[in-house]
Design a protein around this motif. Structure first.
Motif, short mmCIF file in Angstrom:
data_model
loop_
_atom_site.label_atom_id
_atom_site.label_comp_id
_atom_site.label_asym_id
_atom_site.label_seq_id
_atom_site.Cartn_x
_atom_site.Cartn_y
_atom_site.Cartn_z
N ASN A 10 7.36 -3.93 22.04
CA ASN A 10 7.58 -4.35 23.42
C ASN A 10 8.94 -3.82 23.90
O ASN A 10 9.62 -3.13 23.15
N TYR A 11 9.29 -4.15 25.11
CA TYR A 11 10.54 -3.63 25.67
C TYR A 11 11.78 -4.11 24.90
O TYR A 11 12.79 -3.42 24.85
N LYS A 12 11.68 -5.25 24.24
CA LYS A 12 12.81 -5.74 23.45
C LYS A 12 13.03 -4.88 22.21
O LYS A 12 14.16 -4.59 21.84
N THR A 13 11.94 -4.47 21.58
CA THR A 13 12.05 -3.55 20.44
C THR A 13 12.66 -2.22 20.90
O THR A 13 13.54 -1.68 20.24
N ALA A 14 12.19 -1.72 22.03
CA ALA A 14 12.73 -0.47 22.57
C ALA A 14 14.22 -0.60 22.84
O ALA A 14 15.00 0.32 22.55
N ALA A 15 14.64 -1.73 23.37
CA ALA A 15 16.06 -1.95 23.64
C ALA A 15 16.86 -1.93 22.34
O ALA A 15 17.96 -1.36 22.28
N GLY A 16 16.32 -2.53 21.30
CA GLY A 16 16.98 -2.49 19.99
C GLY A 16 17.13 -1.08 19.45
O GLY A 16 18.15 -0.72 18.87
N PHE A 17 16.11 -0.25 19.66
CA PHE A 17 16.18 1.14 19.21
C PHE A 17 17.22 1.91 20.02
O PHE A 17 17.95 2.74 19.47
N TRP A 18 17.29 1.65 21.33
CA TRP A 18 18.31 2.29 22.16
C TRP A 18 19.70 1.91 21.63
O TRP A 18 20.56 2.77 21.44
N ALA A 19 19.90 0.62 21.41
CA ALA A 19 21.20 0.15 20.92
C ALA A 19 21.55 0.79 19.58
O ALA A 19 22.71 1.12 19.32
N THR A 20 20.55 0.98 18.73
CA THR A 20 20.79 1.60 17.42
C THR A 20 21.31 3.02 17.57
O THR A 20 22.30 3.40 16.94
N LYS A 21 20.66 3.80 18.40
CA LYS A 21 21.09 5.19 18.56
C LYS A 21 22.48 5.27 19.20
O LYS A 21 23.30 6.10 18.81
N GLU A 22 22.74 4.39 20.14
CA GLU A 22 24.08 4.35 20.74
C GLU A 22 25.12 3.92 19.71
O GLU A 22 26.23 4.46 19.67
N ALA A 23 24.79 2.95 18.86
CA ALA A 23 25.72 2.48 17.84
C ALA A 23 26.04 3.58 16.83
O ALA A 23 27.19 3.70 16.38
N VAL A 24 25.06 4.40 16.48
CA VAL A 24 25.31 5.54 15.59
C VAL A 24 26.35 6.47 16.21
O VAL A 24 27.33 6.86 15.57
N SER A 25 26.13 6.82 17.47
CA SER A 25 27.05 7.76 18.12
C SER A 25 28.46 7.17 18.22
O SER A 25 29.45 7.88 18.09
N LYS A 26 28.54 5.86 18.43
CA LYS A 26 29.85 5.21 18.50
C LYS A 26 30.52 5.18 17.13
O LYS A 26 31.74 5.36 17.03
N ALA A 27 29.74 4.97 16.08
CA ALA A 27 30.32 4.99 14.73
C ALA A 27 30.89 6.37 14.42
O ALA A 27 31.92 6.48 13.75
N LEU A 28 30.24 7.40 14.93
CA LEU A 28 30.73 8.76 14.72
C LEU A 28 31.90 9.10 15.62
O LEU A 28 32.60 10.08 15.41
N GLY A 29 32.10 8.29 16.66
CA GLY A 29 33.21 8.51 17.58
C GLY A 29 32.99 9.61 18.58
O GLY A 29 33.95 10.15 19.14
N VAL A 30 31.72 9.95 18.85
CA VAL A 30 31.45 11.07 19.77
C VAL A 30 30.54 10.71 20.93
O VAL A 30 30.44 11.45 21.89
N GLY A 31 29.84 9.59 20.88
CA GLY A 31 28.88 9.27 21.92
C GLY A 31 27.67 10.18 21.84
O GLY A 31 27.62 11.11 21.04
#
Length: 117
Positions: free
Chosen positions: A38-59
């Motif tokens: 559902n849309y909540k799962t999709a939101a979690g996946f979006w947050a995951t990919k954003e969190a990866v980019s933030k951990a790398l420090g590049v966005g």
């Protein structure tokens, strides 16, 4: 390195209502979309990919694209991430872990990335 992202799930709901699967294809592969309940799962996946980019420090951008991050599930249903070989090499990554949670109208993802020296 640690990255965190938070998204209001209603934002993802509006995006999906407006653009359907095309919205999901902007940041997910066909295999990842199969995991979306559902849309909540999709939101979690979006947050995951954003969190990866933030951990790398590049966005999300030239150094780290949505396609460089693949989300799947373990046999017990826990999320896991696989990074492209390009990211693994460029950032000397040795291991990753992810946690996704939902509460009310929010989805949050925390990603930990280990690097070799």
């Amino acid at each position: 390195m640690i990255g965190v992202d938070l998204i209001k799930t209603s934002r993802m709901n509006r995006l999906i209502e407006r653009f359907g699967e095309k919205a999901l294809l902007r940041f997910l592969s066909h295999e990842e979309i199969k995991l979306i309940k559902n849309y909540k799962t999709a939101a979690g996946f979006w947050a995951t990919k954003e969190a990866v980019s933030k951990a790398l420090g590049v966005g999300i951008g030239k150094e780290c694209s949505f396609e460089d991050i693949v989300i799947s599930k373990t046999t017990k249903g826990a999320p896991k991430i696989q990074l492209s070989q390009r990211l693994m090499d460029n950032f000397n990554i040795t291991d990753t872990s992810v946690s996704i949670t939902h509460d009310g109208e929010y989805a949050i993802a925390v990603v930990a990335i280990q690097k070799s020296n």
